[in-house]
Motif scaffolding. Structure first.
Motif, PDB file in Angstrom:
ATOM      1  N   HIS A  56      22.343   8.870  31.259  1.00  0.00           N
ATOM      2  CA  HIS A  56      21.515  10.009  31.640  1.00  0.00           C
ATOM      3  C   HIS A  56      20.787  10.596  30.429  1.00  0.00           C
ATOM      4  N   LEU A 160      20.038  22.338  32.071  1.00  0.00           N
ATOM      5  CA  LEU A 160      20.628  22.556  33.388  1.00  0.00           C
ATOM      6  C   LEU A 160      20.798  21.235  34.123  1.00  0.00           C
ATOM      7  N   ASN A 161      19.831  20.351  33.975  1.00  0.00           N
ATOM      8  CA  ASN A 161      19.929  19.035  34.603  1.00  0.00           C
ATOM      9  C   ASN A 161      21.124  18.249  34.076  1.00  0.00           C
ATOM     10  N   ILE A 162      21.361  18.315  32.778  1.00  0.00           N
ATOM     11  CA  ILE A 162      22.486  17.584  32.189  1.00  0.00           C
ATOM     12  C   ILE A 162      23.814  18.168  32.653  1.00  0.00           C
ATOM     13  N   LEU A 164      24.538  19.818  35.447  1.00  0.00           N
ATOM     14  CA  LEU A 164      24.804  19.725  36.882  1.00  0.00           C
ATOM     15  C   LEU A 164      24.669  18.323  37.442  1.00  0.00           C
ATOM     16  N   ALA A 165      24.340  17.351  36.620  1.00  0.00           N
ATOM     17  CA  ALA A 165      24.111  15.993  37.116  1.00  0.00           C
ATOM     18  C   ALA A 165      25.394  15.387  37.668  1.00  0.00           C
ATOM     19  N   ASP A 166      25.222  14.475  38.621  1.00  0.00           N
ATOM     20  CA  ASP A 166      26.344  13.768  39.228  1.00  0.00           C
ATOM     21  C   ASP A 166      26.578  12.489  38.434  1.00  0.00           C
ATOM     22  N   THR A 182      25.204  20.618  43.461  1.00  0.00           N
ATOM     23  CA  THR A 182      24.919  20.538  42.031  1.00  0.00           C
ATOM     24  C   THR A 182      23.989  19.370  41.716  1.00  0.00           C
ATOM     25  N   SER A 183      24.135  18.257  42.438  1.00  0.00           N
ATOM     26  CA  SER A 183      23.257  17.111  42.215  1.00  0.00           C
ATOM     27  C   SER A 183      21.821  17.442  42.600  1.00  0.00           C
ATOM     28  N   SER A 186      20.390  19.723  39.979  1.00  0.00           N
ATOM     29  CA  SER A 186      20.111  18.965  38.766  1.00  0.00           C
ATOM     30  C   SER A 186      18.808  18.190  38.887  1.00  0.00           C
TER      31      SER A 186
END
Length: 296
Positions: A56, A160-162, A164-166, A182-183, A186
């Protein structure tokens, strides 16, 4: 003649010749349990779990390197569009291969597969046309905003993306796993950051190319990545890491070196620290804990 006192029992329905607050000697020590639910980690399985984070971060770094090249006009947007379309067809081919191999014994109907392909094709065409029509609007979206504010907003959204990422995985392509909140947040944060960055570009074609690359990187690619097996995961991690470093090195060797340290620390150092820190885990359970019902 003295009467023998019966032994104390931990029951409520029986009258006993003991006070209500009586606790027999050694009762607490005998019921203490240390780390009852502890499962020790091993190093290489933790490394396998951490490569999703590495992938990611490498994807984000590749995207930022592409944006910088589009901004200083060292990358032709038409080249990026061609590469994005090529990656899309390769990824779709890999998805179909995985789907065929994992559903071969399931007896799926060919009609349902054909309908899924038609829906996928229609969705892809609609997204492609929507991005083309919205590119002029997105290019002037933040014309009145300073670049410093754009960089700060984009950094916060990517952070925030990092967070909350799945980073999980699915056992098969056929397994339908609902997306968690959360995904979704993200993914929206990554797309929003891409949009505000695209507003700093000088042409509509560059905006379209960057947004298209963003949709593939942060929406479609994670869906494929989560369904790859361990050998392909390792190969993909290596390819993404090398690509991100190759793209970043001409722009700034210092940033590329720091990013290499971050990738190595997350992939290899962090699992080692977690394995080492297990010896300090000390969770004590006893009769004072809240009772937890066990349901079969």
């Amino acid at each position: 003649m003295s009467t023998k006192i019966p032994p104390w029992e931990k029951v409520l329905w029986k009258n006993q010749p003991y006070p209500d607050n009586y606790i027999p000697e050694g009762a607490l020590e005998s019921s203490l349990r240390k780390n009852p639910n502890f499962k020790p980690y091993t190093y290489w399985p933790l490394v396998h779990l951490s490569i999703a984070i590495t992938q990611h971060l490498a994807t984000i770094f590749i995207f930022l390197s592409v944006f910088v090249r589009l901004k200083d006009r060292s990358l032709d947007p038409r080249v990026l569009i061609s590469v994005s379309l090529g990656c899309f067809f390769v990824g779709y081919f890999v998805w179909e291969v995985l789907q065929y191999t994992q559903r071969s014994g399931g007896g799926s109907k060919h009609g349902s597969k054909r309908n899924e392909r038609v829906k996928t094709l229609k969705s892809s065409i609609l997204i492609f046309l929507a991005l083309m029509s919205l590119s002029p609007v997105l290019r002037t979206l933040s014309a009145a905003t300073s670049s410093d504010s754009i960089w700060a907003l984009s950094a916060c959204l990517f952070l925030l993306n990092i967070l909350l990422a799945d980073y999980g995985s699915s056992s098969s392509v056929a397994q339908v796993r609902p997306e968690r909140l959360t995904s979704v947040l993200s993914m929206n944060a990554a797309i929003s950051s891409s949009v505000v960055l695209a507003s700093r570009l000088s042409s509509d074609l560059a905006v379209f190319a960057l947004i298209q690359f963003s949709v593939q990187s942060f929406t479609l690619f994670p869906m494929l990545r989560r369904r790859l097996q361990v050998p392909m995961q390792a190969l993909l991690t290596f390819a993404l890491s090398i690509s991100s470093l190759i793209l970043a090195a001409p722009l700034s060797s210092t940033i590329a070196f720091l990013f290499l340290l971050v990738l190595l620390a997350i992939t290899f150092l962090a699992p080692a620290v977690l394995v080492w820190a297990q010896k300090y885990k000390n969770e004590i359970r006893g009769p004072w804990d809240v009772a937890v019902p066990k349901v079969n």
